[in-house]
Each structure stands twice: as structure tokens, then as C-alpha cells.
Design an enzyme around this catalytic site. Structure first.
Site, PDB file in Angstrom:
ATOM      1  N   GLY A 299       0.824  -1.214   0.000  1.00 34.77           N
ATOM      2  CA  GLY A 299       0.000   0.000   0.000  1.00 34.77           C
ATOM      3  C   GLY A 299       0.854   1.258   0.000  1.00 34.77           C
ATOM      4  O   GLY A 299       0.543   2.240  -0.681  1.00 34.77           O
ATOM      5  N   ASP A 300       1.960   1.208   0.753  1.00 35.74           N
ATOM      6  CA  ASP A 300       2.880   2.355   0.798  1.00 35.74           C
ATOM      7  C   ASP A 300       3.477   2.600  -0.586  1.00 35.74           C
ATOM      8  O   ASP A 300       3.602   3.738  -1.037  1.00 35.74           O
ATOM      9  CB  ASP A 300       4.034   2.091   1.778  1.00 35.74           C
ATOM     10  CG  ASP A 300       3.546   1.808   3.189  1.00 35.74           C
ATOM     11  OD1 ASP A 300       2.442   2.257   3.541  1.00 35.74           O
ATOM     12  OD2 ASP A 300       4.282   1.133   3.937  1.00 35.74           O
ATOM     13  N   ALA A 301       3.866   1.503  -1.250  1.00 34.46           N
ATOM     14  CA  ALA A 301       4.477   1.614  -2.575  1.00 34.46           C
ATOM     15  C   ALA A 301       3.473   2.171  -3.576  1.00 34.46           C
ATOM     16  O   ALA A 301       3.829   2.982  -4.436  1.00 34.46           O
ATOM     17  CB  ALA A 301       4.984   0.252  -3.035  1.00 34.46           C
TER      18      ALA A 301
END
Length: 345
Positions: A299-301
Site C-alpha cells: 500500500g505504501d508503494a
């Protein structure tokens, strides 16, 4: 392509820098520590022995992490423009803090950490079973970030320079005063302020402070579980992610400069984007199960990839495409890591 000086410090992130202590564990371990997969929580006393047990029992990797820091590093990697991104958060004066500084600097991010004298650098247990991850964060020094650090001229200069801001919801528990200063600055100067729902517990137990900053959010990111928790907590009585995304995008805004866009990822299912009362869905890049290493940082990526194109003022479709590309790269590796150069065009 505009000259790289136009991108100098264009994207600023603030959050909790944590060292990921990552291991493939077993169901027994999850049960022992009352851990649910695909969740993110703050460590309680019962979790504290877990970190040592992980390193003695399983094959542990130490990876520089923390949600916002991951996203900023990925955006920096996608942009390949030195100094395009900056980041602030709090670390301890210890070897983990030094390692973190080295890692982020090597990634090309301009980091301005607050270094806390008394608390150790924060850690995050990443328990992986069947490629799915669960996060248990022990914030320690990350919890010590003070708005006074942000107000220092050399740090506030980063706020002034940036045109886009990204702060994960996790930072709401640490320094709402800092979020207030940055979000108000963005609103007053027609800049783009973005946040992430980040975890069910943020939507549930930090609802009031989350709501306080929602009017400032031009983009809201999240995944399907967080979106459904948000809906339940707000009494919306719908589990339909598309409906929830529309409702979030229609909540009041502090300024009329930008309409709010809500971007919800759903693992292997299409990304849902709501703006202007309409929803669009974008398929993700399919990945055969045997190529999945772990979903830590996926999700961060996605956010990092998305923001890397947003700062270039690309279309939402391009932003989503870049987000999907970045998360596809990251889930084929351990933690939020990536090869030397992106292969995205």
C-alpha cells in the site's frame, strides 16, 4: 521534461520512521500474540517479548520502514530526480537510527529527523504468513516527534518549498499539531495535501482527530478494510467500497481549490477512485501466487508510485498506473524494497 530544479523538494512526507523486523512466522505464533493477518496495530505490553522471540525463532530481516517513509522512498525511486523528496520524523540516537538515516539518504530522500535522546528508534514487527503481513509497531522514539522541530527555520523551509504533502494516518497519534500546521499551510497556499486512512484502529480510535483534518485532504488513500471500518464508524451502513469512496470524497473541504479524490486499493482487485460523485475502477497488474514474496509495503508503494506522477501533474489514470507498477515490484520482494532503477514509462 522540466528541469530537475523544478522538482527540488516538491514532495514532503511526515511520519513514524520505524525499522521493520520482518520474518515469515507460523499460525501458532500469530495465535500466541493475538495477531490478525492484514492488520496494523500498536504494540501492547503482551507484544513486547515478541520481537526477541522472532529473531531467535525465525529468519529475521531488518529493513528501514515506516509507512510514510516507505511511500516517500518509492516516490523518490520512481522520480529518479535527486532531492525531489523530503521527510521528517523522529528516531533515537542509536545504531538503528543511524542505519535508518543511511538507508533513507542512500535512497535519495532529504531526511530531517528529530533525534530523541531518551527513547530507542521505533521498530515494527512484520509477521508474514502465506505472503500476507501483519504489522505490530512499537513506536518508541517515533512517538516523540515535537512540533518545535517542524517550526525550526531549516525544517519549516522544507514545508515552504514543497508543493505536495503526504502524511500517513499513523502520524495522527503522534503529532496532530504538526499535521495542523502543514495542512493549514497547504490550504492557504493552494498546495496539495494528502493523507492515508492507514489502519482500522486509526479510523476507529482516532476518529475525532482524523475528522479534524479530513477537510484539508485533497487526496485520501486507503485499502478496502480501512474504508469499511471508516464507513461503520461513521454510521454509513454500507460495505460497498465504491459507495464509501464517493462518500469520503464528498465530505466537506476546507478550501475549494481542489475537489477531493479518494483512492482505495483492494489487494488483487481493482483500484477504486472516486471524484466528483463518480467512480472509476482500474485493474491491478496480475501476479502469479508463486511470485508473491510478501505484501509488506504494498500500500505504501502504491502511494509512492501515485505521488511520483501526481507531482508531475499527470492524469489520475497515469498516477494509478504508476502506483500499481510500484506495488507490483514491492510485493515480489521482502519488505518495501525495490531494484536500482524503475522500469516504468
Amino acid at each position: 521534461m522540466a528541469s530537475s530544479s523544478n522538482y527540488d523538494g516538491i514532495l514532503l512526507g511526515m511520519g513514524n520512521p520505524l525499522l521493520d523486523i520482518s520474518a515469515v512466522v507460523d499460525d501458532e505464533f500469530l495465535t500466541k500474540y493475538d495477531i490478525k493477518l492484514n492488520n496494523a496495530i500498536l504494540a501492547e505490553d503482551k507484544h513486547l517479548p515478541m520481537y526477541d522471540e522472532m529473531s531467535s525463532k525465525f529468519n529475521v530481516e531488518y529493513i528501514a520502514g515506516g509507512a510514510t517513509q516507505n511511500s516517500i522512498k518509492v516516490a523518490q525511486w520512481m522520480l529518479q530526480i535527486p532531492g525531489a523528496t523530503s521527510y521528517m520524523g523522529s528516531i533515537g540516537k542509536d545504531k538503528y537510527g543511524e542505519a535508518m538515516k543511511k538507508d533513507a539518504t542512500a535512497a535519495g530522500v532529504n531526511v530531517h529527523y528529530y533525534e530523541d535522546e531518551s527513547a530507542p528508534t521505533g521498530t515494527c514487527g512484520v509477521c508474514v504468513v502465506g505472503g500476507e503481513r501483519s504489522l505490530i509497531a512499537n513506536l518508541s522514539a517515533a512517538n516523540c516527534y515535537k512540533v518545535d522541530h517542524l517550526k525550526k527555520p531549516e525544517n519549516w523551509a522544507l514545508v515552504e518549498k514543497a508543493k505536495f504533502y503526504y502524511i500517513a494516518g499513523f502520524f495522527l497519534t503522534v503529532s496532530p499539531e504538526s499535521i495542523q500546521l502543514v495542512s493549514e499551510h497547504a490550504a492557504a497556499n493552494n498546495k496539495v495535501f494528502t493523507m492515508n486512512l492507514s489502519a482500522p484502529f486509526i479510523c476507529e480510535f482516532f476518529k475525532d482527530v482524523q475528522e479534524k483534518f479530513l477537510p484539508y485532504m485533497d487526496f485520501v488513500f486507503g485499502n478496502e478494510t480501512e474504508a469499511r471500518t471508516f464507513s461503520r464508524v461513521h454510521g454509513w451502513e454500507t460495505e460497498d467500497v465504491e459507495q464509501i469512496a464517493i462518500k469520503i470524497s464528498q465530505l466537506p473541504k476546507a478550501t475549494g481549490t481542489y475537489k477531493r479524490t479518494t483512492v482505495i486499493t483492494q489487494g488483487a482487485d481493482p483500484v477504486v477512485v472516486a471524484e466528483d460523485g463518480k467512480v472509476k475502477k482500474y485493474p491491478v497488474i496480475p501476479l502469479p501466487k508463486e511470485k508473491l514474496v510478501d505484501t509488506n509495503g504494498a500500500g505504501d508503494a502504491f502511494v509512492g508510485g501515485f505521488m511520483s506522477q501526481l507531482v508531475k501533474e499527470k492524469s489520475i489514470e497515469e498516477c494509478v498506473k504508476a502506483g500499481c507498477y510500484a506495488s507490483n515490484v514491492v510485493i515480489q520482494r521482502s519488505g518495501c524494497t525495490y531494484p536500482e532503477k524503475p522500469d516504468f514509462n
